[in-house]
Design an enzyme around this catalytic site. Structure first.
Site, PDB file in Angstrom:
ATOM      1  CG  ASP A  56      -1.982   1.016   1.401  1.00  0.00           C
ATOM      2  OD1 ASP A  56      -2.835   1.053   0.552  1.00  0.00           O
ATOM      3  OD2 ASP A  56      -1.482   2.317   1.851  1.00  0.00           O
ATOM      4  CD  GLU A  90      -2.253   2.089  -3.073  1.00  0.00           C
ATOM      5  OE1 GLU A  90      -3.410   2.296  -3.834  1.00  0.00           O
ATOM      6  OE2 GLU A  90      -1.985   2.537  -2.338  1.00  0.00           O
TER       7      GLU A  90
END
Length: 503
Positions: free
Chosen positions: A384, A420
């Site tokens: 993330d 990401e």
């Protein structure tokens, strides 16, 4: 208590037995810690006892607080030896798996310098692999006095141990049962299926009620048959690390459903264990259920990838609580604002940012990743806000120390790494700029495919580039277009069904 109250008699007897056990344990505890080893970080049953190793570059004294099995009563405090290269250590002879403990850190409380040591706050070991207790938000979890005119620059002397989670020493490490039967799929063959552990199985036909919402449900034959029917090869699980619901959500009676608010990076969240395991309250059983899930999915030819959040923690910004990292060494664990070191640098939109540029924080993240591969059996990770991992003093660097260390790690060489490729900081959009064998979420494919699908104007050249793996973005620096993870819908935004049906 009435003489005719057998339940009351049992409670009194149980309390008496518990007090006697605590007294016996107290007598067995030695008066001081022996010199220990500085590695690995955390608490490990070894050398005829439990070895503690904790990083804090700026602490003046670190203590281990030993509790009874329930975590309710503190039995003794021990000063750790050190520091040696920023690591404090000690060996508690005669102790073993099941020991419940917390940490206290002594040092300067000087927020303007980035230091927020407060020995009145019991701290969770960042490397904990098992946790006991149930967390509740309380004012005393803050290192400063809530409502004080000086705000986070004030100092709170209340002890938070009663309401704080404690770590428990895990059994000695052992290879995961899913290590030897992993599918080892080539990148070109991977079809990812992002899913929430709890949400997936709540309504799926064929799952027993007692397993719904659990790790065990993912390994049930009905779930595996569903995955096979979809044609997916790899389950990408939304965060399973032990997370906290933010205080503001709790005040409104809400929860953090997605789980992007990690407190303990080496613990599977017990909220996703099966009902029978949750009832035992045994974190070892939670870990075992997770390991068995991975093994069963591997037997079915399916990979398991974890969505991991090594970019911030549940402690929040400078107004947040002191639960672990902040109390151990705020100025080392977190990135601080250059113009005011009392403030956290917020590159995540979540209040704080882990300082992965620090060598010990890099070590911590790599240790955690190896744990999930070696002992829990997972096949890879989706990071993330991944640019945070490569940020130094001058912004994002694809040759940052973390990426270099990861590239040469012999264990993690087999793991799938997915980025990401954006964060919330300046120049945070880094699609196509991750190194080596990293795969990246490709939002250019998402946006082009959606516009084409819905009849919006999309040039044939643009659609062709995205449909053929975006070589204009990825085909450079010895990278392959296979680095592109093409997706149309994920947990951010509408589901695929809502997106295609919304008017």
């Amino acid at each position: 208590m009435s003489q005719h109250d057998p339940a009351g008699s049992r409670r009194a007897k149980n309390a008496q037995n518990s007090d006697e056990e605590d007294l016996k344990m107290l007598h067995r505890l030695p008066p001081a810690l022996l010199p220990g080893r500085e590695e690995p970080l955390g608490a490990l049953a070894r050398d005829g006892g439990v070895n503690f190793a904790v990083f804090s570059q700026h602490a003046q004294r670190l203590e281990v607080c030993v509790f009874d099995a329930s975590g309710a009563t503190e039995l003794r405090r021990y000063a750790l030896h050190g520091p040696h290269d920023g690591v404090w250590s000690g060996l508690l002879p005669g102790a073993g798996a099941g020991l419940v403990y917390g940490l206290r850190a002594h040092g300067p409380y000087a927020p303007e310098q980035g230091h927020r040591f407060n020995p009145h706050k019991l701290l969770l070991d960042p490397s904990a692999r098992e946790i006991v207790g149930r967390f509740t938000w309380a004012p005393e979890h803050h290192g400063y006095e809530l409502g004080h005119p000086e705000g986070p620059r004030s100092f709170d002397t209340r002890d938070n141990a009663g309401a704080m989670l404690k770590a428990r020493v895990a059994p000695p490490p052992q290879p995961a049962p899913g290590w030897h039967n992993a599918p080892r799929l080539a990148p070109r063959d991977v079809v990812l299926y992002e899913m929430h552990v709890k949400g997936f199985s709540m309504t799926l036909p064929g799952i027993p009620d007692e397993l719904r919402g659990s790790y065990a449900a993912l390994a049930h034959p009905a779930a595996i048959a569903h995955f096979k029917a979809l044609g997916v090869t790899t389950l990408s699980l939304l965060p399973v690390h032990y997370h906290l619901d933010e205080a503001a959500l709790v005040a409104r009676g809400q929860v953090n459903y997605w789980g992007y608010n990690t407190l303990a990076f080496n613990c599977p969240d017990p909220r996703f264990a099966s009902a029978a395991v949750r009832k035992t309250g045994d974190p070892t059983a939670v870990n075992q259920e997770f390991r068995q899930m991975v093994h069963a999915l591997h037997e079915a030819g399916l990979e398991v990838v974890l969505d991991v959040v090594y970019n911030h923690t549940a402690e929040g910004d400078q107004h947040g609580a002191t639960l672990s990292f902040r109390g151990l060494d705020h100025a080392s664990w977190y990135r601080l604002a250059h113009d005011d070191r009392s403030r956290c640098e917020n590159l995540t939109g979540c209040g704080n940012t882990l300082n992965v540029a620090h060598p010990r924080v890099t070590q911590f993240v790599l240790d955690s990743l190896r744990y999930w591969v070696l002992e829990m059996g997972v096949d890879g990770f989706r990071f993330d806000l991944a640019p945070v991992l490569g940020r130094g003093h001058h912004g994002y660097d694809p040759h940052a120390a973390f990426f270099t260390a990861l590239m040469q790690d012999p264990v993690l060489a087999r793991a799938r790494m997915i980025a990401e490729p954006w964060d919330a900081g300046h120049a945070g959009y880094q699609l196509g700029r991750f190194p080596g064998r990293w795969l990246e979420w490709n939002d250019k494919f998402r946006d082009t495919a959606r516009r084409y699908w819905l009849g919006a104007r999309v040039g044939r050249g643009e659609f062709a580039r995205r449909f053929t793996a975006s070589s204009d973005v990825f085909h450079h620096g010895q990278r392959s277009p296979l680095a592109s993870v093409n997706f149309i819908a994920v947990h951010d935004g509408c589901t695929l069904a809502d997106f295609t049906s919304y008017a």
